[in-house]
Design a protein around this motif. Structure first.
Motif, short mmCIF file in Angstrom:
data_model
loop_
_atom_site.label_atom_id
_atom_site.label_comp_id
_atom_site.label_asym_id
_atom_site.label_seq_id
_atom_site.Cartn_x
_atom_site.Cartn_y
_atom_site.Cartn_z
N PRO A 136 7.12 8.56 12.95
CA PRO A 136 7.61 8.44 11.52
C PRO A 136 6.31 9.06 10.77
N LEU A 137 6.98 9.84 9.45
CA LEU A 137 5.84 10.20 8.50
C LEU A 137 5.61 9.32 7.49
N HIS A 138 4.37 9.31 6.98
CA HIS A 138 4.10 8.23 5.76
C HIS A 138 3.76 9.43 4.63
N PHE A 139 4.51 9.32 3.64
CA PHE A 139 4.41 10.16 2.35
C PHE A 139 3.40 9.58 1.32
N GLY A 140 2.68 10.68 0.67
CA GLY A 140 2.09 10.19 -0.76
C GLY A 140 3.20 10.47 -1.65
N ASN A 141 2.82 10.07 -2.93
CA ASN A 141 3.39 9.94 -3.95
C ASN A 141 3.93 11.28 -4.77
N GLY A 142 3.29 12.28 -4.15
CA GLY A 142 3.58 13.57 -4.76
C GLY A 142 2.75 14.31 -5.74
N THR A 143 2.67 15.54 -6.02
CA THR A 143 1.89 16.30 -6.91
C THR A 143 2.86 17.12 -7.73
#
Lengths: 114, 114
Positions: free
Chosen positions: A102-109
């Protein structure tokens, strides 16, 4: 102790400028990704690096250039920004690109080009 | 090429009622299936995944999904939702010719009403 962190959180700039987004993961993962989420929430992969080596390069304008100085970092540089580049850019990481982990995502820009 | 279709763009539901989010995929080979949740202004978090084995998969926060190979579906369910379940939900597929490249559906926005 954030797992995947990206900076800045917000980026507002004018057309024609050059900007960079930085991403770091402290999970010890081998693979990192950049995804673009448009205004309709549609997510599309842009790039993927495994242990600093480019493994996925989707049809992205060459104004976008990823750089991975080490396996814990994957930065995204964008030249000559255009209005259509406005979107939320997500960095993600996974343990290994071969194992469908699975992927672990950052909170985005959130990038806004005016 | 793989594709993922989430049939409902929005699902309004009352608190404590059940919810089902539909996901269909197209692929000619075995795939791996995922559901991710995105809370407002955050990145995506993994809810659950199907890699192999039992077709009924249990995830976090009381969610479960059932893999149906004959119908190429991977619907997500929760028997009783909370206000805090208000979010965007994404179905995704990887594997086969696409390797670990994750292809996302268009997302389903769940709005839980009191």
């Amino acid at each position: 102790d954030t797992a995947v962190s990206q900076t800045p959180k917000y980026l507002v700039t004018q057309m024609g400028n050059d900007k960079s987004i930085k991403c770091e993961q402290n999970l010890g993962h081998d693979t990192m990704y950049w995804y673009k989420q448009d205004s309709k929430k549609f997510l599309k992969i842009m790039f993927s690096y495994n242990n600093k080596e480019l493994i996925i390069n989707e049809t992205v304008p060459n104004r976008f250039s990823p750089k991975s100085p080490d396996k814990a970092h994957l930065n995204l540089h964008i030249n000559s920004l255009e209005l259509g580049d406005s979107a939320v850019y997500f960095c993600a990481s996974s343990q290994d690109h071969r194992t469908n982990s699975p992927l672990h995502f950052g909170n985005g820009t959130r990038l806004t080009v005016t | 090429a793989q594709s993922v279709t989430q049939l409902d763009s929005q699902v309004p539901v009352f608190e404590e009622a059940p919810v089902e989010l539909r996901c269909n995929y197209s692929s000619s080979v075995s795939v791996y299936l995922f559901w991710y949740v995105q809370y407002p202004n955050q990145g995506l978090q993994l809810l659950l995944k199907y890699l192999s084995g039992s077709t009924l998969v249990k995830g976090i926060n009381g969610f479960e999904a059932e893999f149906n190979k004959s119908q190429t579906s991977f619907h997500l369910r929760k028997p009783s939702v909370h206000i805090s379940d208000t979010a965007e939900y994404f179905c995704a597929v990887s594997g086969g010719a696409a390797g670990n490249k994750l292809t996302f559906g268009g997302g389903t926005r769940v709005l839980v009403k009191p």
